[in-house]
Design a protein around this motif. Sequence first.
Motif, mmCIF file in Angstrom:
data_model
loop_
_atom_site.group_PDB
_atom_site.id
_atom_site.type_symbol
_atom_site.label_atom_id
_atom_site.label_comp_id
_atom_site.label_asym_id
_atom_site.label_seq_id
_atom_site.Cartn_x
_atom_site.Cartn_y
_atom_site.Cartn_z
ATOM 1 N N GLY A 364 0.835 -1.191 0.000
ATOM 2 C CA GLY A 364 0.000 0.000 0.000
ATOM 3 C C GLY A 364 0.868 1.238 0.000
ATOM 4 O O GLY A 364 1.828 1.349 0.780
ATOM 5 N N ILE A 365 0.554 2.191 -0.877
ATOM 6 C CA ILE A 365 1.312 3.441 -0.988
ATOM 7 C C ILE A 365 0.421 4.594 -0.555
ATOM 8 O O ILE A 365 -0.699 4.737 -1.053
ATOM 9 C CB ILE A 365 1.814 3.660 -2.428
ATOM 10 C CG1 ILE A 365 2.730 2.505 -2.840
ATOM 11 C CG2 ILE A 365 2.531 4.995 -2.559
ATOM 12 C CD1 ILE A 365 3.157 2.550 -4.296
ATOM 13 N N GLY A 366 0.906 5.414 0.378
ATOM 14 C CA GLY A 366 0.134 6.536 0.888
ATOM 15 C C GLY A 366 0.553 7.854 0.272
ATOM 16 O O GLY A 366 1.385 7.922 -0.636
ATOM 17 N N SER A 367 -0.022 8.947 0.781
ATOM 18 C CA SER A 367 0.250 10.279 0.240
ATOM 19 C C SER A 367 1.564 10.837 0.791
ATOM 20 O O SER A 367 2.002 10.487 1.890
ATOM 21 C CB SER A 367 -0.897 11.227 0.596
ATOM 22 O OG SER A 367 -1.007 11.362 2.001
ATOM 23 N N LEU A 368 2.210 11.685 0.014
ATOM 24 C CA LEU A 368 3.477 12.284 0.439
ATOM 25 C C LEU A 368 3.266 13.129 1.687
ATOM 26 O O LEU A 368 2.271 13.860 1.802
ATOM 27 C CB LEU A 368 4.056 13.141 -0.685
ATOM 28 C CG LEU A 368 4.368 12.441 -2.011
ATOM 29 C CD1 LEU A 368 5.085 13.401 -2.948
ATOM 30 C CD2 LEU A 368 5.196 11.193 -1.788
ATOM 31 N N GLN A 369 4.225 13.049 2.599
ATOM 32 C CA GLN A 369 4.162 13.792 3.857
ATOM 33 C C GLN A 369 5.405 14.677 3.979
ATOM 34 O O GLN A 369 6.525 14.217 3.744
ATOM 35 C CB GLN A 369 4.103 12.829 5.044
ATOM 36 C CG GLN A 369 3.005 11.776 4.952
ATOM 37 C CD GLN A 369 1.621 12.369 5.068
ATOM 38 O OE1 GLN A 369 1.372 13.203 5.940
ATOM 39 N NE2 GLN A 369 0.713 11.932 4.195
ATOM 40 N N GLU A 370 5.206 15.943 4.321
ATOM 41 C CA GLU A 370 6.331 16.844 4.536
ATOM 42 C C GLU A 370 6.720 16.824 6.005
ATOM 43 O O GLU A 370 5.874 16.913 6.895
ATOM 44 C CB GLU A 370 5.985 18.268 4.093
ATOM 45 C CG GLU A 370 5.864 18.412 2.577
ATOM 46 C CD GLU A 370 5.855 19.871 2.140
ATOM 47 O OE1 GLU A 370 5.968 20.750 3.026
ATOM 48 O OE2 GLU A 370 5.739 20.120 0.936
ATOM 49 N N GLU A 371 8.020 16.690 6.252
ATOM 50 C CA GLU A 371 8.528 16.654 7.607
ATOM 51 C C GLU A 371 9.765 17.538 7.714
ATOM 52 O O GLU A 371 10.379 17.923 6.713
ATOM 53 C CB GLU A 371 8.895 15.211 8.016
ATOM 54 C CG GLU A 371 7.723 14.251 7.999
ATOM 55 C CD GLU A 371 8.124 12.847 8.419
ATOM 56 O OE1 GLU A 371 9.329 12.649 8.746
ATOM 57 O OE2 GLU A 371 7.247 11.963 8.415
ATOM 58 N N LEU A 372 10.138 17.864 8.940
ATOM 59 C CA LEU A 372 11.368 18.606 9.206
ATOM 60 C C LEU A 372 12.431 17.639 9.684
ATOM 61 O O LEU A 372 12.171 16.760 10.506
ATOM 62 C CB LEU A 372 11.134 19.693 10.254
ATOM 63 C CG LEU A 372 10.143 20.807 9.859
ATOM 64 C CD1 LEU A 372 9.971 21.791 11.002
ATOM 65 C CD2 LEU A 372 10.605 21.529 8.600
ATOM 66 N N ALA A 373 13.656 17.790 9.150
ATOM 67 C CA ALA A 373 14.755 16.903 9.512
ATOM 68 C C ALA A 373 15.973 17.724 9.903
ATOM 69 O O ALA A 373 16.200 18.841 9.396
ATOM 70 C CB ALA A 373 15.104 15.978 8.355
ATOM 71 N N LEU A 374 16.770 17.196 10.804
ATOM 72 C CA LEU A 374 17.975 17.870 11.278
ATOM 73 C C LEU A 374 19.163 17.449 10.412
ATOM 74 O O LEU A 374 19.477 16.268 10.291
ATOM 75 C CB LEU A 374 18.235 17.499 12.740
ATOM 76 C CG LEU A 374 19.387 18.221 13.437
ATOM 77 C CD1 LEU A 374 19.082 19.722 13.552
ATOM 78 C CD2 LEU A 374 19.635 17.619 14.815
ATOM 79 N N LYS A 375 19.820 18.441 9.780
ATOM 80 C CA LYS A 375 20.971 18.160 8.930
ATOM 81 C C LYS A 375 22.221 17.930 9.789
ATOM 82 O O LYS A 375 22.253 18.230 10.989
ATOM 83 C CB LYS A 375 21.198 19.328 7.967
ATOM 84 C CG LYS A 375 20.033 19.537 7.009
ATOM 85 C CD LYS A 375 20.197 20.802 6.189
ATOM 86 C CE LYS A 375 21.389 20.747 5.275
ATOM 87 N NZ LYS A 375 21.470 21.966 4.417
ATOM 88 N N ASP A 376 23.279 17.417 9.167
ATOM 89 C CA ASP A 376 24.522 17.135 9.876
ATOM 90 C C ASP A 376 25.133 18.389 10.483
ATOM 91 O O ASP A 376 25.810 18.325 11.518
ATOM 92 C CB ASP A 376 25.533 16.474 8.929
ATOM 93 C CG ASP A 376 25.089 15.081 8.505
ATOM 94 O OD1 ASP A 376 24.267 14.476 9.217
ATOM 95 O OD2 ASP A 376 25.575 14.604 7.453
ATOM 96 N N ASP A 377 24.911 19.555 9.847
ATOM 97 C CA ASP A 377 25.493 20.799 10.362
ATOM 98 C C ASP A 377 24.619 21.455 11.421
ATOM 99 O O ASP A 377 24.879 22.586 11.849
ATOM 100 C CB ASP A 377 25.760 21.780 9.217
ATOM 101 C CG ASP A 377 24.484 22.148 8.461
ATOM 102 O OD1 ASP A 377 23.388 21.701 8.875
ATOM 103 O OD2 ASP A 377 24.575 22.878 7.455
#
Length: 421
Positions: A364-377
Amino acid sequence: MSETIVMPKLGMTMTEGTITEWYKDVGDAVEKGEPVLMISSEKLNQDVEAPNSGILLEKFGDVEDELKVGDALAVIGEEGEKPSPTDKKDIDPVSVEITEFEKPASPADMPKQQGVTKHQRSDRIFITPLARRMAANHNIDIQSVTGSGGKGRITKQDIERVLESGAEVQTESAHELATHQSAATVSEAIVSIGQGLSPMRKAIARNMRESLTQTAQLTLHRKATIDPLIDFQKMLRNELSASNSELKLSLTVLLARATVLALQEFKPMNATYQDGQLTESDEVHLGIATSLENGLLVPVIKNAHQKTIGTLANELKDVTERARNGEVDQALLSGSTFTITNLGASGIEYFTPILNPTETGILGIGSLQEELALKDDGTIKAIKKIPLSITFDHQIVDGVAAAEFLSILVKYIESPYLLVL
């Protein structure tokens, strides 16, 4: 000479069909190749055409009646002609009519029922398959039921009328009742599945019930970062545009390609289990769940592992359009080893797909979700994730193994250049 139209076999697994609509009535003229009625099998509707020109002499079923493959549907002949018994020589007579010649020793041997008229034992009794099953389940003597259908055929409504009247039925000994009670309960349950629904919804109900009762289904969920795949899609689209190609490259196509490669790498998920036999397949025949106005079909892309991304895109577009336009046949709807179903356009994140019977897994494939992620810097960036739901048969695959399949799939989604290597 008259000729009998029988219930056709539309696929290897088809055992019975449902009459959806009659285009002709008894006495109507028909031309060779002209549709006489529409039937529905487990997955599709199909017209049944006249084998020759003539007059429709007899009909052997009403709308919503279920008949077995090979049962008589209609007889076509010349006006005034009586159907010849030889016309039915290739048909199981038990499925069309019941003829008995033994007479009871005395009136006491005949069960008494209210509001019904007894047939003579030498009479030919016409009864629809559904009515016969209902009569057997409720132990009703069909010899004592008056049919309201054509030529006195007993229909579902006639059996229901007898039941509503409170008529007495044949009695069994305690031993016979105990022996048959369980089987009758199961038969009633089978008949009741999808009752009152359209033929397609009824078929879906039966398939889903079969799937849930014959497998041990479990669903795992996981997200994959899809930004790399989106960037890969944009790059391919630019290349296609520069070469004036009309190929439409959707994310669904790329996800299908990723799934095919994951199935080839993890073959236990690309397996079917039927009649006690487990078969792992080297070939990937990919089912694509396609929504319709009144139901769902799963057309199949055969040998998807041999298709390039471009070929996969064209075939996916072709099979889904044919399904929505009602242009499919049984060959297009059978033989899948794994299925994809996509509810992303509906805004659904996670869900629990139900296995397509005999398959080990469905994605099953769902809808795209936008999230915030912490970069290496230490800075924060916005990323897109895609929810994935894998339902699998726990009889065949364990949870750890299903999780491994998802990990492989995520690898191809997050490293999309692997799709063309």
